[in-house]
Design a protein around this motif. Structure first.
Motif, mmCIF file in Angstrom:
data_model
loop_
_atom_site.group_PDB
_atom_site.id
_atom_site.type_symbol
_atom_site.label_atom_id
_atom_site.label_comp_id
_atom_site.label_asym_id
_atom_site.label_seq_id
_atom_site.Cartn_x
_atom_site.Cartn_y
_atom_site.Cartn_z
ATOM 1 N N GLN A 126 36.951 68.995 89.886
ATOM 2 C CA GLN A 126 37.280 69.179 88.824
ATOM 3 C C GLN A 126 38.288 69.940 89.039
ATOM 4 N N ILE A 138 37.557 65.072 82.987
ATOM 5 C CA ILE A 138 38.191 64.999 84.541
ATOM 6 C C ILE A 138 39.387 64.861 83.575
ATOM 7 N N GLU A 154 41.077 67.695 81.833
ATOM 8 C CA GLU A 154 41.469 68.304 83.427
ATOM 9 C C GLU A 154 42.734 67.829 83.934
#
Ligand SMILES: [Zn+2]
Length: 124
Positions: free
Chosen positions: A52, A82, A85
Motif C-alpha cells: 500500500q 489496495i 489506493e
C-alpha cells in the motif's frame, strides 16, 4: 529540494541524506537511481502495508512506469483498499492510460471501488 523515500523503511528523506534518520539505512546515489524500480518490485511484497505504501509513493512520484504493474496488481488483488489506493495513484499519474483505467473501474464488482472511481472521474 527533491523528496526521496528510504528504500529500507519507506520513510520520507531528502535527496541530501546519506543515511536514513529513521532506520539508519545507507542511502547511496546508486540506491536513489534504482528507487522507482525498487518501488515497483515492492508491489509484490507479501506484507499488505508495504504494498500500500509503495502504491502511494509511486503516485507521489507520478510514476508512468508503474502504470502497467499497478494495473496488473489491481486485477490480481481482491483487497479493495489496495484497489482504491491504486486508483488514487493512477489519478496522480494522470496519463490518458491511467484515466482510462479509472473509468473502466467504474464497472468494478466491488461497490466501494466503483464509488471511488466515479468520484475521481467526476473530479477530473
Ligand atoms: Zn529508513
Amino acid at each position: 529540494m527533491v523528496t526521496f523515500f528510504c528504500p529500507g523503511c519507506w520513510e520520507e528523506i531528502t535527496g541530501e541524506d546519506k543515511k536514513c534518520h529513521y532506520c539508519g539505512a545507507d542511502i547511496t546515489e546508486h540506491e536513489k537511481r534504482g528507487f522507482e524500480e525498487k518501488l515497483i518490485n515492492a508491489l509484490n511484497h507479501p506484507e499488505r502495508e508495504t504494498v500500500q505504501r509503495a502504491v502511494w509513493i509511486l503516485g507521489r512520484l507520478k510514476s508512468v512506469k508503474a502504470i502497467e504493474p499497478l494495473k496488473g496488481l489491481f486485477e490480481q488483488t481482491d483487497n479493495p483498499f489496495i484497489k482504491i489506493e491504486i486508483l488514487n495513484t493512477l489519478d496522480e499519474v494522470a496519463t490518458q492510460e491511467a484515466v482510462d483505467f479509472i473509468a473502466k473501474s467504474m464497472n468494478s464488482e466491488v461497490s466501494m471501488v466503483r464509488r471511488i472511481a466515479r468520484e475521481i472521474i467526476e473530479r477530473i
